[in-house]
Design a protein around this motif. Structure first.
Motif, short mmCIF file in Angstrom:
data_model
loop_
_atom_site.label_atom_id
_atom_site.label_comp_id
_atom_site.label_asym_id
_atom_site.label_seq_id
_atom_site.Cartn_x
_atom_site.Cartn_y
_atom_site.Cartn_z
N ILE A 1 0.87 -1.21 -0.01
CA ILE A 1 -0.01 -0.15 -0.11
C ILE A 1 0.75 1.30 -0.12
N ILE A 2 1.82 1.20 0.70
CA ILE A 2 2.68 2.38 0.84
C ILE A 2 3.51 2.60 -0.40
N ALA A 3 3.86 1.61 -1.04
CA ALA A 3 4.82 1.69 -2.35
C ALA A 3 3.73 2.40 -3.38
N SER A 4 2.64 1.84 -3.51
CA SER A 4 1.53 2.17 -4.47
C SER A 4 1.47 3.79 -4.33
N LEU A 5 1.11 4.10 -3.06
CA LEU A 5 0.61 5.60 -2.80
C LEU A 5 1.75 6.59 -3.05
N PHE A 6 2.90 6.10 -2.47
CA PHE A 6 4.19 6.74 -2.92
C PHE A 6 4.62 7.17 -4.30
N LEU A 7 4.52 6.06 -5.09
CA LEU A 7 4.83 6.21 -6.34
C LEU A 7 3.79 6.82 -7.35
N LEU A 8 2.56 6.69 -6.90
CA LEU A 8 1.43 7.23 -7.52
C LEU A 8 1.47 8.79 -7.41
N SER A 9 1.75 9.04 -6.37
CA SER A 9 1.59 10.65 -5.87
C SER A 9 2.90 11.31 -6.62
N LEU A 10 3.83 10.66 -6.58
CA LEU A 10 4.98 11.08 -7.15
C LEU A 10 5.06 11.24 -8.57
N PHE B 1 -2.03 10.68 -20.44
CA PHE B 1 -3.17 11.58 -20.13
C PHE B 1 -2.84 12.81 -19.78
N ASP B 2 -3.69 13.80 -20.29
CA ASP B 2 -3.50 15.24 -19.91
C ASP B 2 -4.19 15.64 -18.61
N ASP B 3 -5.23 14.77 -18.15
CA ASP B 3 -6.04 14.78 -17.07
C ASP B 3 -5.08 14.02 -15.77
N GLU B 4 -4.77 14.81 -14.68
CA GLU B 4 -4.01 14.13 -13.70
C GLU B 4 -4.78 13.27 -13.10
N ARG B 5 -6.12 13.44 -12.76
CA ARG B 5 -7.06 12.50 -12.14
C ARG B 5 -7.34 11.24 -12.85
N ARG B 6 -7.31 11.22 -14.14
CA ARG B 6 -7.61 10.10 -14.91
C ARG B 6 -6.34 9.41 -15.02
N ALA B 7 -5.07 9.92 -14.84
CA ALA B 7 -3.60 8.91 -14.75
C ALA B 7 -3.60 8.37 -13.50
N PHE B 8 -4.15 9.00 -12.40
CA PHE B 8 -3.92 8.66 -11.07
C PHE B 8 -4.81 7.40 -10.85
N SER B 9 -6.19 7.53 -11.34
CA SER B 9 -7.09 6.50 -10.85
C SER B 9 -7.02 5.43 -11.88
N ILE B 10 -6.27 5.48 -13.11
CA ILE B 10 -6.07 4.24 -13.94
C ILE B 10 -4.93 3.63 -13.36
N ALA B 11 -3.72 4.25 -13.09
CA ALA B 11 -2.62 3.48 -12.33
C ALA B 11 -2.83 3.08 -11.16
N GLY B 12 -3.76 3.85 -10.29
CA GLY B 12 -4.22 3.34 -9.12
C GLY B 12 -5.13 2.18 -8.83
N SER B 13 -5.93 1.98 -10.05
CA SER B 13 -6.80 1.14 -10.19
C SER B 13 -5.92 -0.41 -10.44
N LEU C 1 -2.88 -0.92 -9.49
CA LEU C 1 -2.08 -1.30 -8.35
C LEU C 1 -3.00 -1.78 -7.30
N VAL C 2 -4.21 -1.31 -7.31
CA VAL C 2 -5.32 -1.72 -6.30
C VAL C 2 -5.53 -3.11 -6.76
N LEU C 3 -5.73 -3.63 -7.90
CA LEU C 3 -6.13 -4.81 -8.35
C LEU C 3 -5.14 -5.73 -7.78
N SER C 4 -3.91 -5.30 -7.93
CA SER C 4 -2.60 -6.30 -7.69
C SER C 4 -2.54 -6.63 -6.21
N ILE C 5 -3.12 -5.68 -5.50
CA ILE C 5 -3.27 -5.80 -4.19
C ILE C 5 -4.27 -6.75 -3.54
N VAL C 6 -5.30 -6.58 -4.29
CA VAL C 6 -6.54 -7.48 -4.24
C VAL C 6 -6.34 -8.87 -4.49
N LEU C 7 -5.66 -9.17 -5.60
CA LEU C 7 -5.05 -10.50 -6.22
C LEU C 7 -4.34 -11.12 -5.27
#
Length: 268
Positions: free
Chosen positions: A84-93, A185-197, A199-205
């Protein structure tokens, strides 16, 4: 090039430092509490009361016990918490380095100067790698200090090296992926949500694979299966294979980010 790297580090130094110090203090706390927890037997008693599926999700192993503080950290930090920490850290960066500057038009200030896209992308990649390295180095130094100064803490050096090298290459691979998505993507929220999804899927798996032997195959769909703390503690030969796969993933996505950002048109 050094001017761009220094500028990006200056703008992103606080979150990088916060993650590095925060995780290191958490590790220091666990290492300091380890002797008393082992003396009282409190930790093992609590773990025995938990279902085996929960222990597997957090990568605890009842068989190996807790002969070394890394046995404790393998489940209490380097398991689900680290994912979780690695995902949040690199997503935000990645968002701060590429997605946000594209979205708010800040990137035009860099490109208006005698700075090419190649230089900016390379600088962003270097900053991502420096940030990941800073996190791992700080964690390592804290554990070495605990080994030297905390009575009752004994850390096997070879196992610690395996943990930290594997963790570093995992961060490099995730960092390459998040940067690649940020260039699309030009939209920061879209890039964040796609990459985040993803990584979240990886954690769920990873969590789902521990619920039953019938679904254990699910972990092979997660990048976090390449950072298996039980195998690291046991010293299996899967370690080198995992490092090679992570290095390949990192290289592929960093090249992909470089090519994607070079060819795309920017609406800035």
């Amino acid at each position: 090039m050094m001017t761009i790297i220094w500028s990006l580090l200056k703008h992103n130094g606080k979150p990088i430092t916060a993650y590095a110090i925060g995780t290191s203090l958490y590790l220091l706390m666990l290492a300091a509490l380890y002797p008393s927890m082992m003396k009282t037997g409190l930790l093992e008693a609590k773990l025995q009361a938990l279902p085996p599926e929960v222990l597997k999700a957090f990568q605890y192993d009842k068989v190996t016990g807790f002969d070394n503080v890394l046995d404790l950290l393998g489940g209490n930090y380097y398991g689900l918490i680290f994912q979780i920490i690695a995902s949040l850290f690199l997503l935000s960066l990645a968002a701060r380095l590429l997605a946000r500057p594209i979205d708010n038009g800040e990137l035009i200030l860099y490109l208006a100067a005698p700075i090419t896209r190649h230089q900016y992308t390379t600088a962003a990649m270097i900053v991502m790698m420096l940030a990941s390295t800073c996190l791992v180095v700080c964690n390592t130094l804290v554990l070495l200090l605990a080994d030297w100064f905390v009575s009752g803490v004994s850390i096997d050096g070879l196992t610690l090296i395996r943990f930290q090298v594997n963790a570093l290459l995992l961060l490099y691979a995730i960092g390459g992926f998040t940067l690649f998505i940020a260039t699309l993507f030009d939209d920061e929220r879209r890039a964040f949500s796609i990459a985040g999804s993803v990584l979240v899927l990886s954690i769920v798996l990873t969590i789902g694979s521990g619920l039953s032997e019938k679904v254990e195959w699910m972990r092979y769909g997660s990048i976090f299966s390449l950072f298996n703390t039980q195998q690291l503690l046991e010293g299996t030969d899967q370690f080198l294979i995992h490092l090679l796969i992570l290095a390949s993933i990192s290289l592929i996505f960093h090249i992909g980010a470089f090519l994607s950002f070079r060819k795309r048109s920017l609406s800035i």
